[in-house]
Write a protein that holds these residues in place. Sequence first.
Motif, PDB file in Angstrom:
ATOM      1  N   UNK A 263       0.977  -1.399  -0.007  1.00 35.02           N
ATOM      2  CA  UNK A 263       0.014   0.159  -0.052  1.00 35.02           C
ATOM      3  C   UNK A 263       0.797   1.315  -0.055  1.00 35.02           C
ATOM      4  N   UNK A 264       1.983   1.110   0.752  1.00 34.84           N
ATOM      5  CA  UNK A 264       2.883   2.366   0.677  1.00 34.84           C
ATOM      6  C   UNK A 264       3.449   2.496  -0.411  1.00 34.84           C
ATOM      7  N   UNK A 265       4.035   1.345  -1.275  1.00 37.43           N
ATOM      8  CA  UNK A 265       4.402   1.269  -2.639  1.00 37.43           C
ATOM      9  C   UNK A 265       3.375   1.962  -3.840  1.00 37.43           C
ATOM     10  N   UNK A 266       2.267   1.576  -3.246  1.00 37.74           N
ATOM     11  CA  UNK A 266       1.329   1.906  -4.631  1.00 37.74           C
ATOM     12  C   UNK A 266       1.161   3.530  -4.191  1.00 37.74           C
ATOM     13  N   UNK A 267       1.402   3.852  -3.073  1.00 36.88           N
ATOM     14  CA  UNK A 267       0.917   5.180  -2.723  1.00 36.88           C
ATOM     15  C   UNK A 267       2.051   6.328  -3.231  1.00 36.88           C
ATOM     16  N   UNK A 268       3.520   5.801  -2.973  1.00 40.15           N
ATOM     17  CA  UNK A 268       4.639   6.699  -3.444  1.00 40.15           C
ATOM     18  C   UNK A 268       4.856   6.440  -4.840  1.00 40.15           C
ATOM     19  N   UNK A 269       4.878   5.262  -5.478  1.00 38.47           N
ATOM     20  CA  UNK A 269       5.605   5.139  -6.841  1.00 38.47           C
ATOM     21  C   UNK A 269       5.193   6.011  -7.847  1.00 38.47           C
ATOM     22  N   UNK A 270       3.852   6.442  -7.978  1.00 41.91           N
ATOM     23  CA  UNK A 270       3.833   7.334  -9.075  1.00 41.91           C
ATOM     24  C   UNK A 270       4.592   8.701  -8.840  1.00 41.91           C
ATOM     25  N   UNK A 271       4.669   9.164  -7.645  1.00 42.09           N
ATOM     26  CA  UNK A 271       5.492  10.309  -7.408  1.00 42.09           C
ATOM     27  C   UNK A 271       6.858  10.011  -7.362  1.00 42.09           C
ATOM     28  N   UNK A 272       7.636   8.864  -7.477  1.00 42.38           N
ATOM     29  CA  UNK A 272       8.973   8.621  -7.242  1.00 42.38           C
ATOM     30  C   UNK A 272       9.306   7.675  -8.422  1.00 42.38           C
ATOM     31  N   UNK A 273       9.292   8.062  -9.484  1.00 43.64           N
ATOM     32  CA  UNK A 273       9.540   7.632 -10.756  1.00 43.64           C
ATOM     33  C   UNK A 273      10.821   6.808 -10.862  1.00 43.64           C
ATOM     34  N   UNK A 274      11.788   7.239 -10.656  1.00 45.97           N
ATOM     35  CA  UNK A 274      13.366   6.835 -10.526  1.00 45.97           C
ATOM     36  C   UNK A 274      13.253   5.773  -9.760  1.00 45.97           C
ATOM     37  N   UNK A 275      12.897   5.788  -8.429  1.00 47.09           N
ATOM     38  CA  UNK A 275      12.771   4.535  -7.342  1.00 47.09           C
ATOM     39  C   UNK A 275      12.077   3.634  -7.848  1.00 47.09           C
ATOM     40  N   UNK A 276      10.970   3.598  -8.436  1.00 46.04           N
ATOM     41  CA  UNK A 276       9.973   2.708  -9.157  1.00 46.04           C
ATOM     42  C   UNK A 276      10.622   2.041  -9.933  1.00 46.04           C
ATOM     43  N   UNK A 277      11.288   2.799 -11.073  1.00 48.47           N
ATOM     44  CA  UNK A 277      12.063   2.110 -11.930  1.00 48.47           C
ATOM     45  C   UNK A 277      13.090   1.141 -11.289  1.00 48.47           C
ATOM     46  N   UNK A 278      14.003   1.415 -10.313  1.00 49.42           N
ATOM     47  CA  UNK A 278      14.731   0.646  -9.627  1.00 49.42           C
ATOM     48  C   UNK A 278      14.014  -0.589  -9.069  1.00 49.42           C
ATOM     49  N   UNK A 279      13.079  -0.587  -8.619  1.00 49.81           N
ATOM     50  CA  UNK A 279      12.314  -1.778  -7.949  1.00 49.81           C
ATOM     51  C   UNK A 279      11.814  -2.539  -9.168  1.00 49.81           C
TER      52      UNK A 279
END
Length: 355
Positions: A263-279
Motif C-alpha cells: 500500500x505504501x509502494x502503491x501510494x508513493x511509486x507514481x511520485x517517485x518514478x526513478x525509485x519505482x524504476x529501480x524496484x
Amino acid sequence: MAINFSHDTLGQRLLFGSGKAAQHLAMEVSRLGAQRVMLIAAPYESQIAQAVTQQISVHISYQDVVQHVPIEKAEDARRVAIEHEIDLLVCVGGGSTTGLAKAVAMTTGIPIIAVATTYAGSEATNVWGLTEAARKTTGVDNKVLPVTVVYDAELTYSLPVELSVASGLNAMAHCIDSLWAPRADPINQALAAEGIHALASGLPRIAENPIDEQGREEALYGAYLSAVSFASAGSGMHHKICHVLGGTYNLPHAQTHATVLPYVLAFNAPFAPRADARIAAAFETSTGLEGLNRLREKLNAPQALKDYGFNEADIEEAVSIALPIIPESNPRPVTAENLAELLHAAWAGTKPTSN
C-alpha cells in the motif's frame, strides 16, 4: 546530472556461512577477549541458542524476550547485565531478541554479537526501539550496532514458511523504504535494489522447500543488504506507520510490515518514478508494484491488518499518531485523508493499486 551526496558506512564485521555459526561465534568471542557472556534468546530459540553457544562459556542466560521491547523488560535485562558484570552480549534470534540486546547496550555500552535466525535485519543497524505506555519510540545510536553479525542459513530452517515469508517481506520493506527515505543516496539505493533482487529470488525457493539452502542463503544475504541500506537511508513513511501499528496496537512486527508494504509502494511509486524504476528492474517487471504483487501472490503473503487484530475503529487514532512523524521528504504529500485511505485499504486487504 551532477552527483552530490554524503554517505556514512557503519563499521561491522559479518561472518556468513551455513553450518558455521558455533565456530564463527567462538572465534569472535575469543577475538574480543570476552570473559563474562550474557546470552539473550527467547525460550522457543533455546535449542538453537544452545547449539550455537556450545563452543563458548556462557555466564548467564536471559530469556524474557517480548516483541517491541517494552521499557520494563529492557530495564530488567540491563539490571541483570550490570549485576553480573557482563562484558559481551550474545543474542540469538530475530528482531525482538536483537532489540532487547540493543536496549542493554544503549545504556551500558556492552558490545553485541548478533546471531540471526530470521530476516528481521535489526542486527545490521544502529537503530533501537522501545515501547512505553503503548507508544513505540525509535532512535539511532552507534552503541547499539552489533560489532559482529553471524549468519548461518541452517539456523533459519526451523522458521516456518509463513513466518519466513513475513520476515522476508519485512526485509523487502527495508529495501523499498530506503529508496525514498530521508537520507537516500546512490549507495544505499544500490544496496536496496540488490536486496530486493536477492529476496525475490530466495523467498519463493523457501516457500517451495523450507530447507532449500540456496533460498535461505539468498534471503539472508538480501536481509543484510536491506538492513544496511535502511540504516544508512533512515526511516521512511512505511516504517513510521508500522512502528505506530506495532507499538500502539501490539500488532506482530513482521506480518504488519508485510501487509502494509504494497500500500505504501502503491501510494508513493507514481511520485517517485526513478525509485519505482529501480524496484521494477530488481523484480524484472514493468513496475515495482507489479513485481511486488506477483511475489506476494506466489508466497501467499499476509493480506489484511484486520487478520492480526487491528480494528477499523482505530484507524483515525493511528493516523493522528503517525501523520506528524512521517518525513516531509516523502515523495507524495501525506494528509490525514490519504493516510486514512491507505490504512483502511490495508485493514481490509483490498488489492493495492497505484492512483
